[in-house]
Design an enzyme around this catalytic site. Structure first.
Site, PDB file in Angstrom:
ATOM      1  CE1 TYR A 295      -3.121  -2.921   0.167  1.00 52.23           C
ATOM      2  CE2 TYR A 295      -4.286  -1.677   1.829  1.00 52.23           C
ATOM      3  CZ  TYR A 295      -4.225  -2.744   0.962  1.00 52.23           C
ATOM      4  OH  TYR A 295      -5.275  -3.622   0.884  1.00 52.23           O
TER       5      TYR A 295
ATOM      6  CE  LYS B 272       1.483 -18.145   2.164  1.00 57.90           C
ATOM      7  NZ  LYS B 272       0.770 -19.302   2.675  1.00 57.90           N
TER       8      LYS B 272
ATOM      9  CG  ASP C  95      -7.471  -3.177   3.723  1.00 58.80           C
ATOM     10  OD1 ASP C  95      -8.506  -2.987   4.378  1.00 58.80           O
ATOM     11  OD2 ASP C  95      -7.322  -2.778   2.552  1.00 58.80           O
TER      12      ASP C  95
END
Ligand code: NAD
Length: 365
Positions: free
Chosen positions: A124, A191, A248
């Site tokens: 982002y 991850k 998010d």
């Protein structure tokens, strides 16, 4: 002592939600000195911008703002006021508690978790290269010259920067939040098995920072496993700390676990300022109808009270909200068993019910 707070009603249903919240907050007995400031589509024409400088200056000066939702008009060239505020004020931590309250329709009970999302880095960060452009070709050529794996010439690129400083700042925030709020466990969500140099870095920082908080349990969970865990046994999770993108997505999932947007509060916090606002948007189709549910914004006000050190008032406010919802009589349409229930009350009358409850509990205390 009164707290000086910047009050931004926003647009769409924002003003009616903000007014209900202001009245409820004042009924806690805490003193407020509100500084009313405009932002959003309604001031765009007058001020030439949806985020006037005076509004920004006011938040910088007061350090705390309560904000209604603001519409992001599509195709006008204006960037989102919400993103601009976070950027201008360095609001790096997004905090979203998700808790089940008896009376709110949800598939789960006993959920009480807090999502702490990093707000400034990750995919982002806005560093993108459009497919087919000269810049995209140049970046791809550079990357292809530095590694064996080759990127297709025609690709578009979104860059994912995660820094040790940005990671440490949010992870410390999550542990401090856990410590201050009597939480037992912080889970680091990544991850890291796939993205070793970004998520892996985040996890490595988490392991280091966790050593400074021996009384809090540190958990490590992959984001895919987290999603399954959340829908199977959400009551096991406590504080979650996540990089921006996962934060998010997961915070919408957790809002869904506890009854949806109408009851999901939020806070955006930085070193210089904190802005408290609901997770939901401006719901413009209900504008001016005195219909939508102010719970998310009122509970954002509760987070603001905690931030201001008014813990007793915050607890009483949450108790009053929970009691009115549990009673299920003077609540908005979305908290009724059926959405067309004629006994549903409006935004303002629901706030009145909470105010009455606050006065009763204060009287009996
Ligand atoms: P939205 O959250 O406004 O509405 C989504 C759905 O949830 C709608 O069906 C709406 O009726 C319902 N809903 C939302 N809040 C509710 C409430 N308090 N009580 C009852 N029902 C409620 O999302 P959207 O329609 O995608 O966005 C509308 C505008 O808000 C867009 O311009 C968007 O950019 C903006 N937005 C602003 C913020 C913010 O100010 N922080 C956040 C999200 C979206």
């Amino acid at each position: 002592m009164s707290h000086r707070i910047t009050l931004i009603p926003g647009d769409g249903t924002g003003p009616e939600l903000t007014e209900a919240t202001r009245r409820v907050l004042e009924a806690t007995g805490v003193g407020f000195d509100w500084e009313l400031q405009e932002a959003g589509v309604d001031v765009m024409e007058k001020a030439g911008t949806p985020l006037p400088t005076e509004t920004l200056d006011s938040v910088k000066r007061n350090g705390v703002a309560l904000k209604g939702p603001i519409t992001t008009p599509i195709g006008t060239g204006f960037r989102s006021v919400n993103v601009a505020l976070r950027h201008e004020l360095g609001l790096y931590a997004c905090v979203r508690p998700c808790k089940t309250y008896p009376g709110v329709r949800s598939r789960y009970d006993a959920v009480d978790l807090v999502v702490v999302r990093e707000n400034t880095e990750d995919l982002y960060a806005g560093i993108e290269f459009e497919s087919g452009t000269e810049d995209a070709h140049a970046v791809i050529a550079f990357l292809n010259s530095r590694q064996q794996k080759q990127i297709r010439e025609s690709s578009g690129l979104s860059i994912k920067p995660l820094s040790p400083e940005g990671s440490e700042r949010i992870i410390r925030f999550a542990f401090d939040y856990a410590r201050e709020n009597g939480r037992k466990r912080v889970s680091c969500i990544t991850k890291a098995n796939i993205m070793k140099h970004t998520d892996g870095l985040f996890l490595a920082v988490f392991r280091e920072v966790a050593k400074d908080y021996p009384e809090i349990e540190g958990w490590e969970t992959l984001v895919d496993a987290l999603c399954m865990g959340l829908v199977q046994r959400p009551e096991e999770f406590d504080v979650l700390v996540l990089p921006n993108l996962y934060g998010d997505i997961v915070s919408d999932l957790t809002a869904g676990l506890v009854g949806g947007l109408g009851v999901a509060p939020g806070a955006n916090i930085g070193t210089e300022a904190a802005v408290f606002e609901a997770t939901h948007g401006s719901a413009p189709k209900y504008k001016g109808q005195n219909r939508v549910n102010p719970t998310a914004m009122i509970l954002s006000g509760k987070l603001m009270l905690e931030h201001l050190g008014e813990r007793d008032a915050a607890e009483r406010l949450e108790g009053a909200v929970a009691a009115v919802i549990a009673e299920g009589e003077r609540v908005t349409y979305d908290l009724k068993p059926s959405r067309d229930d004629p006994t549903a009350v409006g935004t303002s009358e629901y706030a009145d019910a909470i105010i009455e409850r606050l006065h009763t509990t204060k009287g009996s205390a």
